[in-house]
Design an enzyme around this catalytic site. Structure first.
Site, short mmCIF file in Angstrom:
data_model
loop_
_atom_site.label_atom_id
_atom_site.label_comp_id
_atom_site.label_asym_id
_atom_site.label_seq_id
_atom_site.Cartn_x
_atom_site.Cartn_y
_atom_site.Cartn_z
N GLU A 1 0.85 -1.20 0.00
CA GLU A 1 0.00 0.00 0.00
C GLU A 1 0.88 1.25 0.00
OE1 GLU A 1 -3.02 -0.21 -1.23
OE2 GLU A 1 -3.59 -1.55 0.41
N THR B 1 2.96 1.98 -2.16
CA THR B 1 4.27 1.64 -2.71
C THR B 1 4.33 1.89 -4.21
OG1 THR B 1 3.43 -0.62 -2.79
CG2 THR B 1 4.96 -0.10 -1.01
N ALA C 1 -14.82 3.61 -1.95
CA ALA C 1 -14.63 2.62 -0.89
C ALA C 1 -13.22 2.05 -0.87
CB ALA C 1 -15.64 1.50 -1.04
N GLY C 2 -12.35 2.54 -1.76
CA GLY C 2 -10.99 1.99 -1.80
C GLY C 2 -10.92 0.72 -2.64
N ASP D 1 -3.98 0.47 -9.67
CA ASP D 1 -5.40 0.21 -9.90
C ASP D 1 -5.68 0.01 -11.38
OD1 ASP D 1 -5.35 0.82 -7.24
OD2 ASP D 1 -6.38 2.74 -7.44
N TYR E 1 -3.80 12.17 0.32
CA TYR E 1 -3.07 11.26 -0.58
C TYR E 1 -1.92 11.98 -1.28
CZ TYR E 1 -2.19 7.82 -4.24
OH TYR E 1 -1.59 6.90 -5.06
C1 GLA Z 1 -5.05 4.46 -4.46
C2 GLA Z 1 -4.22 4.80 -5.69
C3 GLA Z 1 -3.18 3.71 -5.97
C4 GLA Z 1 -2.37 3.39 -4.72
C5 GLA Z 1 -3.27 3.18 -3.51
C6 GLA Z 1 -2.49 3.03 -2.22
O1 GLA Z 1 -5.83 3.32 -4.71
O2 GLA Z 1 -5.07 4.93 -6.81
O3 GLA Z 1 -2.35 4.12 -7.02
O4 GLA Z 1 -1.40 4.37 -4.47
O5 GLA Z 1 -4.19 4.24 -3.35
O6 GLA Z 1 -1.71 1.88 -2.25
#
Ligand code: GLA
Length: 367
Positions: free
Chosen positions: A20, A22, A108-109, A157, A206
């Site tokens: 995470e 990274t 929601a991640g 992602d 972020y």
């Molecule tokens: C979000 C970002 C990703 C990543 C994650 C944290 O999902 O879109 O690129 O940095 O946070 O790991």
């Protein structure tokens, strides 16, 4: 008029198992695509107009591929941004009349935005007869998110949504963009635990975390934190500000954990993988400071359950989801117990999904 869509393309959301914050440090991540996705069903148009209806927002928008501007509803900017990014690279695009649907919970991640971006990339590629190449398309989508939407995300992602292989998580080297499928340990299952709390990412902490990591890399005299080991950081006398040093400590240790997690998965060692998840969560809470009260409650409930090997927050943090590795046979019972315990502790109503690793963006057969 014939209004039937001729094609539907989908792109999945993801749950990240390890690695995470990274990716933008050119390190390693280990996400898996989930069986929740964004879909675009469309009929190509001969001109450069896009007319799109969102089922989730019950709203229509339209725009010309020439002269794009950020004037529409926020959900449409992910589609427009991808079109802008492809055009910036000199691709000739044709428009479409389409419908956008999705079941990745927003904010929601679980990468609802990357899912929409990759579904848009697939739809635009199909309407414009562009060859589909997962890596370059993921990079165009990331560029859209960085420069059109303004969220300085890494590549994780978009790349997992584009290139996932059903049945496996994907180890990604975020410097070379090499991807290696890694299967889950036999008998283990992944449960995504949604706290039902949300935090918008754009303009949030972020981008600040990312800047702190870049500051750490500069202070250490390396291109990216990927180039530093845990031992090197501990020994380094570089004058890093205390918060910046803690951010670096998370990233450097998390890279090592991600490689160790992939190794544990290859050995089928769920117990070691679970311990790595727990350690990652602690580091995200204490050193990277991206947890939240709701995530703390959820992870404590999950880690305290006898069926769990381990649990951690997943995605950027600050709210959203946790992910747990559990004994497969107990996954449904685990989900029910943890949901009840979390509700009791917080008064919030969570969601729990048992997720199998899904495949990447592709064509959906229309009934
Ligand atoms: C979000 C970002 C990703 C990543 C994650 C944290 O999902 O879109 O690129 O940095 O946070 O790991």
């Amino acid at each position: 008029m014939d209004t039937a869509a001729t094609e539907a393309w989908f792109a999945p959301g993801r749950a990240n198992l390890m690695g995470e914050h990274t990716d933008y440090n050119e390190g390693f991540v280990l996400p898996m695509a989930i069986d929740r996705a964004a879909w675009i069903a469309f009929r190509p148009r001969p001109d450069g107009r896009v007319r799109l209806f969102s089922l989730q927002f019950d709203q229509a928008t339209e725009f010309d591929l020439e002269g794009l501007s950020r004037t529409g509803p926020a959900w449409a900017e992910y589609v427009k941004g991808v079109a802008w990014s492809l055009r910036e690279e000199g691709r000739a695009l044709r428009g479409f009349d389409g419908v956008l649907a999705g079941d990745v919970p927003i904010g929601a991640g679980l990468s609802s935005s990357a899912a929409v971006e990759l579904a848009a990339a697939r739809a635009l590629a199909a309407s414009s007869a562009l060859a589909w190449e997962p890596r370059p398309m993921a990079l165009r989508a990331q560029h859209a998110e960085n420069s059109w939407v303004g969220m300085k995300c890494g590549i994780m992602d978009q790349l997992v949504s584009a290139a996932a292989v059903a049945g496996s998580a994907l180890l990604i080297d975020c410097r070379s963009l090499a991807t290696t499928p890694v299967p889950l340990p036999p008998g283990a299952a992944v449960v995504v635990l949604d706290t039902s709390t949300r935090r918008a990412l754009v303009g949030s902490a972020y981008n600040e975390r990312r800047a702190q990591c870049e500051e750490a890399a500069r202070g250490l005299g390396v291109r990216a934190l990927r180039d530093v080991t845990v031992e090197q950081l501990a020994r380094s006398g570089a004058p890093l500000e205390a918060t910046v040093r803690r951010r670096a400590r998370h990233v450097v240790a998390e890279n090592a954990r991600t490689l160790a997690a992939a190794e544990a998965m290859r050995r089928g060692d769920a117990a070691t993988l679970g311990r790595l998840l727990d350690a990652s969560h602690q580091s995200l809470r204490e050193d990277f400071e991206v947890s939240s009260p709701a995530l703390e409650a959820m992870v404590a409930c999950a880690q305290g359950d006898g069926a769990a090997y381990g649990a951690r927050l997943t995605g950027a943090g600050f709210g959203g989801c946790a992910v747990a590795l559990v004994r497969g046979a107990d996954a449904e019972a685990f989900s029910a117990r943890v949901s009840a315990a979390y509700r009791e502790r917080t008064g919030l109503t969570p969601q729990a999904y048992v997720c199998g690793p899904a495949g990447g963006a592709s064509l959906e057969a229309l009934a």
